[in-house]
Design a protein around this motif. Sequence first.
Motif, short mmCIF file in Angstrom:
data_model
loop_
_atom_site.label_atom_id
_atom_site.label_comp_id
_atom_site.label_asym_id
_atom_site.label_seq_id
_atom_site.Cartn_x
_atom_site.Cartn_y
_atom_site.Cartn_z
N ASN A 64 0.83 -1.22 0.00
CA ASN A 64 0.00 0.00 0.00
C ASN A 64 0.85 1.26 0.00
N GLU B 158 -14.47 5.93 -2.50
CA GLU B 158 -13.90 4.59 -2.66
C GLU B 158 -15.00 3.54 -2.62
N ALA C 45 -6.64 2.67 -11.27
CA ALA C 45 -6.65 2.16 -9.90
C ALA C 45 -7.05 0.69 -9.89
N ARG C 46 -7.99 0.31 -10.73
CA ARG C 46 -8.42 -1.09 -10.77
C ARG C 46 -7.30 -1.99 -11.30
N ALA D 215 -4.62 -2.21 -8.59
CA ALA D 215 -5.06 -3.06 -7.49
C ALA D 215 -4.90 -4.53 -7.86
N THR E 267 -2.07 1.95 -2.95
CA THR E 267 -3.30 1.14 -2.97
C THR E 267 -3.89 1.12 -1.56
N GLU F 191 -10.70 0.68 -3.55
CA GLU F 191 -10.05 1.62 -4.47
C GLU F 191 -11.05 2.70 -4.90
#
Length: 261
Positions: free
Chosen positions: A41, A129, A85-86, A89, A46, A78
């Motif tokens: 993270n 989020e 971001a996906r 992740a 993340t 996320e």
Amino acid sequence: MTEHTQLIDAINIRTSVRAYDKDPIDDDTARQLTMTIDAVNTLADTHLQLVLNQPKVFEAANASGHLTNAANYIALVEPKDDPEARERAGFYAERVVLAATLRGLGTLWVGGSWDREEAARHCRIGRGEEAYLCVVIGYPEHHLSYQAKSYDELTAFQRSHRPTKTFAQFTAGMTDEERAAAPAWFTAGVEAAMKAPSAMNRQPITFTYNAADDTAAAHIDPAEDYRETLNDLGIAKLHFQIGAGSGEWAWGDGGLFIHKQ
């Protein structure tokens, strides 16, 4: 962080696990997982989270037999509607999955076999989020006998565990001549990506090699359009990067991989 050669080992033995022992994850293993997640993270910006002993999240799937004794999960929390971001992740959560594999834990990426609202109750979710995916984690059923198996036995089990698309399918944008001429690092990267998990085992990612600038690219198959595709792109890119040995990806569909000697 886990050494590169160990990550290769994890790729070669990881399988999707649907049946778990009732034994909780021991405190030392949970602490090591939390440390790995915290490091990821911090590195990747993340918001992965380990949640333990919440079987109600998987109550329906456990009752139907789709899962057995599922109770723990890594939540992918996320920003909403953020494609990068996906993908990130998926990339970094799979990094945690491989670390968990090396500690004798089983995992399963799930999109629909969990109660999303119940899972979110146990997560820290900021404004804007969402908890959009999770990875079930725990000791595989009969885990003591599983942990007693040799590396060769585990790799043999993986090969027989599920079908995979062929190398040619994973490099659908290349000719046979281009495949034969591609460097060993590209071939090794694709072979590692062939062992990557994906939603519904769809394996929607293909790879190409460009001899002109010695780069690879990852592509989403245009015939595949489902909620977890970007997540699967990140997972496949991580496996490719580990298999290739050294290098770095650009994010996004069509993102380039720069190999480092």
